[in-house]
Structures are given as structure tokens and as C-alpha cells.
Design a protein around this motif. Structure first.
Motif, mmCIF file in Angstrom:
data_model
loop_
_atom_site.group_PDB
_atom_site.id
_atom_site.type_symbol
_atom_site.label_atom_id
_atom_site.label_comp_id
_atom_site.label_asym_id
_atom_site.label_seq_id
_atom_site.Cartn_x
_atom_site.Cartn_y
_atom_site.Cartn_z
ATOM 1 N N ALA A 361 0.831 -1.203 0.000
ATOM 2 C CA ALA A 361 0.000 0.000 0.000
ATOM 3 C C ALA A 361 0.866 1.253 0.000
ATOM 4 O O ALA A 361 0.617 2.204 -0.737
ATOM 5 C CB ALA A 361 -0.936 -0.010 1.213
ATOM 6 N N LEU A 362 1.912 1.247 0.840
ATOM 7 C CA LEU A 362 2.837 2.380 0.878
ATOM 8 C C LEU A 362 3.487 2.615 -0.479
ATOM 9 O O LEU A 362 3.568 3.750 -0.969
ATOM 10 C CB LEU A 362 3.932 2.130 1.918
ATOM 11 C CG LEU A 362 3.643 2.492 3.374
ATOM 12 C CD1 LEU A 362 4.827 2.091 4.239
ATOM 13 C CD2 LEU A 362 3.359 3.985 3.518
ATOM 14 N N ASP A 363 3.946 1.542 -1.104
ATOM 15 C CA ASP A 363 4.595 1.664 -2.410
ATOM 16 C C ASP A 363 3.625 2.178 -3.461
ATOM 17 O O ASP A 363 3.966 3.038 -4.279
ATOM 18 C CB ASP A 363 5.162 0.309 -2.854
ATOM 19 C CG ASP A 363 6.366 -0.120 -2.032
ATOM 20 O OD1 ASP A 363 6.991 0.767 -1.408
ATOM 21 O OD2 ASP A 363 6.667 -1.319 -2.002
ATOM 22 N N LEU A 364 2.405 1.639 -3.447
ATOM 23 C CA LEU A 364 1.404 2.060 -4.421
ATOM 24 C C LEU A 364 1.071 3.534 -4.252
ATOM 25 O O LEU A 364 0.982 4.283 -5.234
ATOM 26 C CB LEU A 364 0.141 1.205 -4.264
ATOM 27 C CG LEU A 364 -0.995 1.451 -5.252
ATOM 28 C CD1 LEU A 364 -0.522 1.267 -6.688
ATOM 29 C CD2 LEU A 364 -2.167 0.508 -4.961
ATOM 30 N N GLY A 365 0.889 3.955 -3.004
ATOM 31 C CA GLY A 365 0.605 5.364 -2.752
ATOM 32 C C GLY A 365 1.734 6.261 -3.194
ATOM 33 O O GLY A 365 1.514 7.333 -3.765
ATOM 34 N N ARG A 366 2.967 5.819 -2.966
ATOM 35 C CA ARG A 366 4.134 6.637 -3.309
ATOM 36 C C ARG A 366 4.337 6.712 -4.827
ATOM 37 O O ARG A 366 4.653 7.760 -5.378
ATOM 38 C CB ARG A 366 5.372 6.060 -2.633
ATOM 39 C CG ARG A 366 6.641 6.860 -2.861
ATOM 40 C CD ARG A 366 7.736 6.438 -1.902
ATOM 41 N NE ARG A 366 7.928 4.987 -1.905
ATOM 42 C CZ ARG A 366 7.704 4.200 -0.852
ATOM 43 N NH1 ARG A 366 7.273 4.715 0.268
ATOM 44 N NH2 ARG A 366 7.899 2.890 -0.920
ATOM 45 N N ILE A 367 4.144 5.611 -5.526
ATOM 46 C CA ILE A 367 4.424 5.556 -6.964
ATOM 47 C C ILE A 367 3.326 6.222 -7.789
ATOM 48 O O ILE A 367 3.590 7.018 -8.696
ATOM 49 C CB ILE A 367 4.589 4.091 -7.415
ATOM 50 C CG1 ILE A 367 5.825 3.471 -6.759
ATOM 51 C CG2 ILE A 367 4.710 3.997 -8.931
ATOM 52 C CD1 ILE A 367 5.912 1.968 -6.933
ATOM 53 N N LEU A 368 2.071 5.908 -7.483
ATOM 54 C CA LEU A 368 0.972 6.331 -8.354
ATOM 55 C C LEU A 368 0.177 7.518 -7.834
ATOM 56 O O LEU A 368 -0.373 8.285 -8.629
ATOM 57 C CB LEU A 368 0.014 5.152 -8.585
ATOM 58 C CG LEU A 368 0.589 3.937 -9.295
ATOM 59 C CD1 LEU A 368 -0.488 2.881 -9.461
ATOM 60 C CD2 LEU A 368 1.174 4.309 -10.653
ATOM 61 N N PHE A 369 0.065 7.661 -6.513
ATOM 62 C CA PHE A 369 -0.881 8.629 -5.978
ATOM 63 C C PHE A 369 -0.224 9.640 -5.047
ATOM 64 O O PHE A 369 -0.834 10.101 -4.090
ATOM 65 C CB PHE A 369 -2.019 7.907 -5.259
ATOM 66 C CG PHE A 369 -2.651 6.835 -6.096
ATOM 67 C CD1 PHE A 369 -3.183 7.132 -7.335
ATOM 68 C CD2 PHE A 369 -2.677 5.524 -5.671
ATOM 69 C CE1 PHE A 369 -3.753 6.147 -8.120
ATOM 70 C CE2 PHE A 369 -3.245 4.524 -6.444
ATOM 71 C CZ PHE A 369 -3.785 4.837 -7.685
ATOM 72 N N SER A 370 0.999 10.000 -5.329
ATOM 73 C CA SER A 370 1.677 10.997 -4.509
ATOM 74 C C SER A 370 1.373 12.395 -5.022
ATOM 75 O O SER A 370 0.929 12.579 -6.166
ATOM 76 C CB SER A 370 3.192 10.764 -4.539
ATOM 77 O OG SER A 370 3.693 11.032 -5.838
ATOM 78 N N ALA A 371 1.651 13.388 -4.193
ATOM 79 C CA ALA A 371 1.467 14.778 -4.615
ATOM 80 C C ALA A 371 2.371 15.112 -5.801
ATOM 81 O O ALA A 371 1.974 15.840 -6.721
ATOM 82 C CB ALA A 371 1.753 15.716 -3.448
ATOM 83 N N ASP A 372 3.578 14.555 -5.812
ATOM 84 C CA ASP A 372 4.503 14.824 -6.915
ATOM 85 C C ASP A 372 3.981 14.256 -8.225
ATOM 86 O O ASP A 372 4.090 14.892 -9.282
ATOM 87 C CB ASP A 372 5.881 14.229 -6.613
ATOM 88 C CG ASP A 372 6.656 15.036 -5.581
ATOM 89 O OD1 ASP A 372 6.285 16.204 -5.344
ATOM 90 O OD2 ASP A 372 7.626 14.507 -5.010
ATOM 91 N N ALA A 373 3.422 13.043 -8.167
ATOM 92 C CA ALA A 373 2.881 12.436 -9.382
ATOM 93 C C ALA A 373 1.712 13.252 -9.926
ATOM 94 O O ALA A 373 1.603 13.490 -11.130
ATOM 95 C CB ALA A 373 2.448 10.994 -9.101
ATOM 96 N N THR A 374 0.839 13.699 -9.032
ATOM 97 C CA THR A 374 -0.308 14.502 -9.452
ATOM 98 C C THR A 374 0.133 15.839 -10.036
ATOM 99 O O THR A 374 -0.383 16.291 -11.061
ATOM 100 C CB THR A 374 -1.252 14.736 -8.257
ATOM 101 O OG1 THR A 374 -1.798 13.482 -7.852
ATOM 102 C CG2 THR A 374 -2.391 15.670 -8.629
ATOM 103 N N ARG A 375 1.095 16.482 -9.378
ATOM 104 C CA ARG A 375 1.599 17.765 -9.891
ATOM 105 C C ARG A 375 2.188 17.599 -11.292
ATOM 106 O O ARG A 375 1.941 18.413 -12.178
ATOM 107 C CB ARG A 375 2.659 18.323 -8.941
ATOM 108 C CG ARG A 375 3.298 19.619 -9.418
ATOM 109 C CD ARG A 375 4.415 20.054 -8.486
ATOM 110 N NE ARG A 375 5.432 19.030 -8.343
ATOM 111 C CZ ARG A 375 6.432 18.839 -9.200
ATOM 112 N NH1 ARG A 375 6.542 19.606 -10.271
ATOM 113 N NH2 ARG A 375 7.315 17.887 -8.999
ATOM 114 N N GLU A 376 2.954 16.536 -11.491
ATOM 115 C CA GLU A 376 3.560 16.298 -12.802
ATOM 116 C C GLU A 376 2.492 16.089 -13.872
ATOM 117 O O GLU A 376 2.587 16.624 -14.985
ATOM 118 C CB GLU A 376 4.480 15.073 -12.717
ATOM 119 C CG GLU A 376 5.307 14.822 -13.968
ATOM 120 C CD GLU A 376 6.419 15.822 -14.163
ATOM 121 O OE1 GLU A 376 6.956 15.896 -15.290
ATOM 122 O OE2 GLU A 376 6.755 16.545 -13.202
#
Length: 393
Positions: A361-376
Motif C-alpha cells: 500500500a505504501l509503495d502504491l501510494g508513493r508511486i501512483l498517488f503521490s502529490a509529486d505524481a499529481t503535480r507532474e
């Protein structure tokens, strides 16, 4: 992104009330992510709330969390979320912006913001947040048809892009004919900077804690979670369930009344929570459950994932494939209390699996649903919009 970070982004939303769920939180979280990286982003919205104006606590939370927002008094009923002052201010804001990001559709602000953008020749994109999914398209069809005739059709046709929350939403969206040629992009709503759980992931106590945290609406099926508790308690007598969310329609209350006394004693309804109280509740849980009938994204699910919390969700939530592929929890195929109970008990019966699911869950949140991913994703969408300003016709 180089010079793109100098763009002035205007986000337009009907409301920033947390009781409106995903779209309001998506607008806030994106604004926070953009501004954290130096992007000049501002939200214009109403102060509408189901109980009247936004509570002072919500206003303080918005301000303290690094969001730039202007809220205008709403004068019409909650379902309309219209504001004369916001309408007057929008033209000035649009004119001073490089790109306009409209959150939601089928509400007055979408047509008005799009019309101003067309007049001032400012590119704009529309993020419908699930309203074009088959499930949602079947709701209020007459009102939507009138909306399209009163400007919705033109707003869609001249948009630079339509931004979907997930690839699943983009694939299944039933777009009106006028919008089928409009470019489609993805801007996945980021969770609100949730920190990983302080204690060991998957560390189930003698009384494992189940969490249902969402806006309590009929489609969320809180009744299935409550109905699953007798079987969960049979296998794990110390288990407890916390239900967090506004129960304005008394759905949880009604389901509790039909539940056995032993199950009722193990269930706590704490009402709506946000901020630190929400973080602490997620931190204290061992499994998050949401057997919803429809979620174009499910931002509460991403908040659980970002905290390293294994999830039990239905296949009607757009994130289900990622959850299953990353083994970040269990996806149930049927909306049935027995399936909910079996999934929860399966996780509680295998400490190693629960621990592994928490890490996933931590990895999934970090890879796909992080603030950085959304900003990009957002900046890529704005680049698309800036490169194809619509011509008026």
C-alpha cells in the motif's frame, strides 16, 4: 518543467466543503502540490456547505495547509452552489491567468468559467471527476440535458482537454458527441500528504481495528460493512469497527439498528473527521474497508494506501486493478456482507500477508498517488492546454 512553473493557474470549483467528498479534496490537494513547487495557483470557489456557510475550522484548515483560495458567499440552495460575487470575480481571475482548471461539470461554475476563458482566449481544461461514467450519466438526465443546451455543449467542445482521475474513468467515460474529439489526459487526485503509520505496518493488536471512512452515501454501502461485523467478531472477538463520515441520511444509524447487540457494541460512529483527527484515526486502523457501488477514483482509498493501510474494496472502485496487482489488500467481486467479512478475516488471519499488504500500500501510494505524481500530471496537462488554445467558432 522549467518555464511552465511560472504559469498562473486558476482552479475553479463549486465548493471546497469536505462534505462534498472527492472533487473538493482533489482541488485542494492539487493546489497545495502546485504551490509547494512554486507554481502560482489559486482556487476560486464558494463558501457553500451542507449546513450553510463553511465552518470556521474548515476555513482555518484550508488556509493553514498552504492552499491559496478565494471563497465567495453562495446565495442559492446547496445543490446549485451559485454565487453572484464569485461570478463577478471570475472574469478578473480568468483574465489574469494563463490556464484555467475547472473541477466538476453540470454546475453553473463550469459554463461560466469556460465562457470567460473563451472570451479572454485563455485555455481551459475540465476535470469532470466521474460525472461522465455510465453510473453517473444515468442520474438526473433531464437536468443534464438542459445544462448542455444552456452552454455545457459549447464548454466541452472548446475545452483544451478533459482530465480524468484514472485510466479506467477515461476508458469508460460516456462523453457527449461534442466532446469526443477533445484531448483526454489524466490528473489523479493526490491524497492529503498523509504520513505513513507510526507503528509497524500490519501490527494487528488483540482487537484488530477496521475503518470505514468516507462520505456516507447510499452507494458507499456502509450497511455491508456493518452487516459483516457478526461474522468478523465470531472469528476475532476483539475486533472493532469505526465508521467515520457525515451520516446525514442516517444510513449507518439504520443499519446499526438492524445489527445484533454484540456487533453494535463493537462499532463506533464518530461522525465527520478531518485534519489531525483523521490522521490519527487512519494511524490506529489495521484495515480500511469501502465496498462501494461506484467510485471514479476513491480519494479516501488513496489516503489509506498512502498511510500504509491495507484495503478491502469492491471492483466498482476505479483503483481496484492497481490494488489487486500490487497486492495492497483484497478486492471483493460481489457486493455482499459475507464477502466483506471473508476478506477482512483473511487479512487478520495472516499477519505476514497483512504486513506485506501494508508495505505494498505504501509503495502504491508513493508511486501512483503521490502529490509529486499529481503535480507532474497536472503540469503536463497545462502544457497541452497552452499549446492548443481553442479558436472560437
Amino acid at each position: 518543467m522549467g518555464s511552465l512553473e511560472m504559469v498562473r493557474v486558476l482552479q475553479v470549483s463549486a465548493t471546497l466543503s469536505s462534505l462534498d467528498g472527492g472533487p473538493a479534496e482533489a482541488a485542494l490537494n492539487l493546489n497545495r502540490a502546485l504551490r509547494a513547487h512554486g507554481v502560482d495557483a489559486t482556487i476560486v470557489s464558494t463558501d457553500q456547505h451542507s449546513a450553510g456557510q463553511l465552518p470556521d475550522e474548515r476555513r482555518r484548515y484550508i488556509t493553514a495547509s498552504g492552499v491559496a483560495a478565494e471563497l465567495y458567499r453562495a446565495h442559492w440552495p446547496f445543490g446549485v452552489k451559485a454565487s453572484i460575487r464569485m461570478a463577478l470575480a471570475l472574469s478578473r481571475h480568468v483574465r489574469a491567468s494563463d490556464v484555467v482548471h475547472i473541477h466538476g461539470f453540470y454546475l453553473w461554475h463550469a459554463v461560466l468559467a469556460a465562457t470567460y476563458a473563451q472570451f479572454h482566449r485563455v485555455p481551459y481544461l475540465i476535470q469532470p471527476h466521474g460525472v461522465f461514467e455510465p453510473y453517473q450519466e444515468q442520474q438526473s438526465t433531464r437536468i443534464k440535458s438542459l445544462f448542455m443546451r444552456l452552454g455545457g455543449r459549447r464548454a466541452l467542445r472548446l475545452a483544451s482537454a478533459i482530465a480524468f482521475d484514472t485510466e479506467t474513468e477515461r476508458r469508460v467515460a460516456v462523453l457527449p458527441r461534442c466532446a469526443r474529439a477533445v484531448r483526454r489526459v489524466i490528473i489523479a487526485p493526490a491524497p492529503r500528504g498523509q504520513r505513513p503509520k507510526a507503528r509497524d505496518i500490519g501490527g494487528v493488536s488483540p482487537g484488530p481495528h477496521i475503518l470505514f471512512l468516507a462520505r456516507i452515501a447510499p452507494k458507499k454501502r456502509v450497511d455491508l460493512v456493518i452487516a459483516a461485523m457478526p461474522e468478523i467478531l465470531r472469528q476475532f472477538p476483539g475486533a472493532r469497527l469505526t465508521i467515520a463520515g457525515d451520516d446525514a441520511e442516517h444510513l449507518a444509524e439504520s443499519a446499526l439498528q438492524q445489527s445484533p447487540a454484540q456487533a453494535r457494541a463493537a462499532i463506533t460512529c464518530c461522525g465527520f473527521v478531518e485534519g489531525v483527527a483523521k490522521d490519527e484515526l487512519i494511524d490506529s486502523a489495521d484495515v480500511y474497508v469501502l465496498p462501494s457501488e461506484n467510485e471514479n477514483f476513491g480519494i479516501s482509498v488513496t489516503e489509506a494506501l498512502a498511510a500504509g493501510l491495507p484495503v478491502v474494496i469492491s471492483k466498482n472502485i476505479a483503483l481496484w486493478q492497481q490494488v489487486r496487482e500490487h497486492e495492497a489488500g483484497i478486492v471483493i467481486d460481489q457486493l455482499d456482507a459475507a464477502d466483506v467479512a471473508q476478506a477482512v478475516c483473511t487479512l487478520f488471519s495472516d499477519a505476514q500477508r497483512l504486513h506485506t499488504a501494508g508495505n505494498a500500500a505504501l509503495d502504491l501510494g508513493r508511486i501512483l498517488f503521490s502529490a509529486d505524481a499529481t503535480r507532474e500530471q497536472a503540469m503536463n496537462a497545462y502544457e497541452t492546454a497552452l499549446g492548443m488554445t481553442p479558436a472560437l467558432h
